[in-house]
Design a protein around this motif. Structure first.
Motif, PDB file in Angstrom:
ATOM      1  N   LYS A 100       1.361   3.148 -10.475  1.00 52.40           N
ATOM      2  CA  LYS A 100       0.665   4.436 -10.575  1.00 52.40           C
ATOM      3  C   LYS A 100       0.697   5.177  -9.238  1.00 52.40           C
ATOM      4  O   LYS A 100       0.940   6.387  -9.179  1.00 52.40           O
ATOM      5  CB  LYS A 100      -0.773   4.208 -11.024  1.00 52.40           C
ATOM      6  N   ILE A 101       0.464   4.447  -8.153  1.00 49.89           N
ATOM      7  CA  ILE A 101       0.503   5.068  -6.819  1.00 49.89           C
ATOM      8  C   ILE A 101       1.904   5.583  -6.513  1.00 49.89           C
ATOM      9  O   ILE A 101       2.081   6.695  -5.990  1.00 49.89           O
ATOM     10  CB  ILE A 101       0.055   4.050  -5.755  1.00 49.89           C
ATOM     11  N   GLN A 102       2.897   4.796  -6.855  1.00 51.52           N
ATOM     12  CA  GLN A 102       4.284   5.218  -6.615  1.00 51.52           C
ATOM     13  C   GLN A 102       4.626   6.479  -7.397  1.00 51.52           C
ATOM     14  O   GLN A 102       5.272   7.393  -6.889  1.00 51.52           O
ATOM     15  CB  GLN A 102       5.238   4.089  -6.998  1.00 51.52           C
ATOM     16  N   ALA A 103       4.139   6.547  -8.644  1.00 46.87           N
ATOM     17  CA  ALA A 103       4.441   7.696  -9.502  1.00 46.87           C
ATOM     18  C   ALA A 103       3.804   8.975  -8.968  1.00 46.87           C
ATOM     19  O   ALA A 103       4.327  10.085  -9.208  1.00 46.87           O
ATOM     20  CB  ALA A 103       3.966   7.417 -10.926  1.00 46.87           C
ATOM     21  N   GLU A 104       2.690   8.854  -8.257  1.00 43.76           N
ATOM     22  CA  GLU A 104       2.019  10.035  -7.722  1.00 43.76           C
ATOM     23  C   GLU A 104       2.789  10.675  -6.581  1.00 43.76           C
ATOM     24  O   GLU A 104       2.593  11.856  -6.269  1.00 43.76           O
ATOM     25  CB  GLU A 104       0.614   9.665  -7.234  1.00 43.76           C
ATOM     26  N   LYS A 105       3.665   9.873  -5.919  1.00 42.46           N
ATOM     27  CA  LYS A 105       4.453  10.362  -4.778  1.00 42.46           C
ATOM     28  C   LYS A 105       3.555  11.029  -3.732  1.00 42.46           C
ATOM     29  O   LYS A 105       3.860  12.098  -3.194  1.00 42.46           O
ATOM     30  CB  LYS A 105       5.539  11.344  -5.238  1.00 42.46           C
ATOM     31  N   THR A 106       2.415  10.418  -3.468  1.00 40.53           N
ATOM     32  CA  THR A 106       1.465  10.969  -2.515  1.00 40.53           C
ATOM     33  C   THR A 106       1.633  10.297  -1.152  1.00 40.53           C
ATOM     34  O   THR A 106       2.293   9.262  -1.032  1.00 40.53           O
ATOM     35  CB  THR A 106       0.018  10.762  -3.015  1.00 40.53           C
ATOM     36  N   SER A 107       1.048  10.885  -0.129  1.00 44.39           N
ATOM     37  CA  SER A 107       1.073  10.298   1.204  1.00 44.39           C
ATOM     38  C   SER A 107      -0.151   9.405   1.378  1.00 44.39           C
ATOM     39  O   SER A 107      -1.114   9.481   0.594  1.00 44.39           O
ATOM     40  CB  SER A 107       1.065  11.393   2.269  1.00 44.39           C
ATOM     41  N   GLN A 109      -2.355   9.692   3.662  1.00 48.95           N
ATOM     42  CA  GLN A 109      -3.486  10.554   3.995  1.00 48.95           C
ATOM     43  C   GLN A 109      -4.110  11.188   2.761  1.00 48.95           C
ATOM     44  O   GLN A 109      -5.317  11.440   2.715  1.00 48.95           O
ATOM     45  CB  GLN A 109      -3.044  11.652   4.981  1.00 48.95           C
ATOM     46  N   ASP A 110      -3.290  11.464   1.750  1.00 49.58           N
ATOM     47  CA  ASP A 110      -3.788  12.136   0.540  1.00 49.58           C
ATOM     48  C   ASP A 110      -4.129  11.160  -0.588  1.00 49.58           C
ATOM     49  O   ASP A 110      -4.553  11.588  -1.661  1.00 49.58           O
ATOM     50  CB  ASP A 110      -2.736  13.135   0.030  1.00 49.58           C
ATOM     51  N   LEU A 111      -3.948   9.890  -0.345  1.00 48.23           N
ATOM     52  CA  LEU A 111      -4.218   8.894  -1.391  1.00 48.23           C
ATOM     53  C   LEU A 111      -5.702   8.898  -1.746  1.00 48.23           C
ATOM     54  O   LEU A 111      -6.566   8.863  -0.866  1.00 48.23           O
ATOM     55  CB  LEU A 111      -3.813   7.503  -0.895  1.00 48.23           C
ATOM     56  N   ASP A 112      -6.003   8.940  -3.047  1.00 46.52           N
ATOM     57  CA  ASP A 112      -7.387   8.952  -3.518  1.00 46.52           C
ATOM     58  C   ASP A 112      -7.910   7.506  -3.532  1.00 46.52           C
ATOM     59  O   ASP A 112      -7.938   6.843  -4.569  1.00 46.52           O
ATOM     60  CB  ASP A 112      -7.452   9.568  -4.918  1.00 46.52           C
ATOM     61  N   THR A 113      -8.339   7.020  -2.377  1.00 49.98           N
ATOM     62  CA  THR A 113      -8.758   5.629  -2.259  1.00 49.98           C
ATOM     63  C   THR A 113      -9.987   5.324  -3.113  1.00 49.98           C
ATOM     64  O   THR A 113     -10.101   4.221  -3.672  1.00 49.98           O
ATOM     65  CB  THR A 113      -9.054   5.275  -0.791  1.00 49.98           C
ATOM     66  N   ASN A 114     -10.906   6.287  -3.214  1.00 49.48           N
ATOM     67  CA  ASN A 114     -12.103   6.058  -4.021  1.00 49.48           C
ATOM     68  C   ASN A 114     -11.745   5.770  -5.473  1.00 49.48           C
ATOM     69  O   ASN A 114     -12.302   4.872  -6.109  1.00 49.48           O
ATOM     70  CB  ASN A 114     -13.046   7.263  -3.954  1.00 49.48           C
ATOM     71  N   PHE A 115     -10.792   6.531  -6.006  1.00 47.81           N
ATOM     72  CA  PHE A 115     -10.365   6.342  -7.393  1.00 47.81           C
ATOM     73  C   PHE A 115      -9.783   4.947  -7.583  1.00 47.81           C
ATOM     74  O   PHE A 115     -10.144   4.228  -8.529  1.00 47.81           O
ATOM     75  CB  PHE A 115      -9.332   7.403  -7.768  1.00 47.81           C
ATOM     76  N   TYR A 116      -8.902   4.544  -6.668  1.00 49.66           N
ATOM     77  CA  TYR A 116      -8.219   3.266  -6.844  1.00 49.66           C
ATOM     78  C   TYR A 116      -9.146   2.081  -6.576  1.00 49.66           C
ATOM     79  O   TYR A 116      -9.016   1.028  -7.210  1.00 49.66           O
ATOM     80  CB  TYR A 116      -6.966   3.201  -5.966  1.00 49.66           C
ATOM     81  N   LEU A 117     -10.078   2.249  -5.650  1.00 46.13           N
ATOM     82  CA  LEU A 117     -11.046   1.168  -5.434  1.00 46.13           C
ATOM     83  C   LEU A 117     -11.933   0.977  -6.656  1.00 46.13           C
ATOM     84  O   LEU A 117     -12.307  -0.152  -6.998  1.00 46.13           O
ATOM     85  CB  LEU A 117     -11.896   1.461  -4.196  1.00 46.13           C
TER      86      LEU A 117
END
Length: 237
Positions: A100-107, A109-117
Motif C-alpha cells: 500500500k505504501i509503495q502504491a502511494e508513491k509518497t515521500s 516526509q509526506d507519509l501518513d504515519t498516523n494512518f499506518y500506525l
C-alpha cells in the motif's frame, strides 16, 4: 561409488555428506583395503531424501528419527506445518502495508504515519504480528552477556517449548541475514549459523536474578528470558 560421484548425483557437497554421516543419517560401507567410503545406490537415495527434507527445513534430529522409523513422515508434517503457516500469516499484513505504501508513491516526509500506525495496531488486535520494537535496546546491552557466550538476543515471545525456541532462532537468523541449519532441536538445540556450530541456551541475564520486575521475579519463569549462543569449538560437521 566414490564421494565425487555422489556429489554429482545428489547436488550435495562432500562437506554436507560427511556432516550427515557424522549426524548418523547414513553409514556408507568402507573399502577394506583403503578405508575409503563406498556409497551404494541406497545411500544416494537416502541422501536425496535428506536433501529434500532439509530443503523443507526439517531438523536433523527429526530426519534421523524418520530414517530410524521412530517418526512417521505424516506425523512430522503435522508438527512442522503449523509453524510454517504461522510464519506466513505473520508476513501477510506486513506485505499488505508495504504494498500500500509503495502504491502511494509518497515521500518519507509526506507519509501518513498516523494512518499506518493505526492500521498496524488494528491488525495486531486481530492477531497479526509485526516487528517487536518494545525492547530494541536489549540486544545492545552487552554488559549482561555471559562470559563464554558468543552471541545473544532477546526472544520476541516467551519460549515455552522446542518449537517456540526454533521459531525465535529462525527470526534471529532472518533478522541478522544469517544462514541457519538445525542440527538438533529441543530446549538446548544445536545449530549451524553462518558456518559455525552453536549450542543454544535459554537463560536469564545475570543482572536480572533479583526480583525488581514481575517478569524476572521467579527463577522458573519462562517469560522474557534471553537466548545465548555458545560456540562449539572443535565441532566438526
Amino acid at each position: 561409488m566414490q564421494m565425487k560421484e555422489v556429489e554429482v548425483l545428489t547436488g550435495l557437497t562432500g562437506k554436507n555428506i560427511r556432516f550427515y554421516e557424522k549426524a548418523g543419517l547414513l553409514t556408507p560401507r568402507r573399502n577394506a583395503s583403503n578405508s575409503y567410503r563406498q556409497y551404494s545406490d541406497e545411500d544416494v537415495k537416502r541422501l536425496k531424501t535428506i536433501k529434500l527434507l532439509r530443503k523443507l527445513d526439517i531438523g536433523i534430529k527429526d530426519i534421523k528419527d524418520m530414517l530410524d522409523g521412530d517418526l512417521e513422515l505424516n506425523e512430522c508434517m503435522t508438527i512442522y506445518l503449523p509453524c510454517y503457516v504461522r510464519r506466513k500469516e505473520e508476513l501477510e499484513k506486513t506485505i499488505e502495508l508495504c504494498t500500500k505504501i509503495q502504491a502511494e508513491k509518497t515521500s518519507l516526509q509526506d507519509l501518513d504515519t498516523n494512518f499506518y500506525l493505526k492500521e498496524v495496531a488494528a491488525a495486531e488486535r486481530r492477531g497479526a504480528r509485526f516487528k517487536d520494537i518494545a525492547r530494541d535496546f536489549a540486544n545492545k546491552a552487552r554488559g549482561i552477556l555471559p562470559v563464554h557466550a558468543k552471541l545473544f538476543f532477546e526472544p520476541r515471545e516467551p519460549v515455552m517449548n522446542q518449537w517456540d525456541f526454533k521459531k525465535e532462532l529462525e527470526r534471529y537468523a532472518e533478522q541478522e541475514e544469517k544462514s541457519l541449519t538445525f542440527i538438533s532441536l529441543g530446549m538446548r538445540p544445536k545449530i549451524l549459523l553462518d558456518g559455525t556450530v552453536y549450542s543454544c541456551a535459554l537463560e536469564m541475564p545475570r543482572l536480572f536474578y533479583f526480583p525488581f520486575s514481575i517478569f524476572f521475579a521467579a527463577q522458573f519463569n519462562f517469560g522474557y528470558r534471553w537466548i545465548y549462543l555458545y560456540e562449539m569449538i572443535g565441532y566438526e560437521w
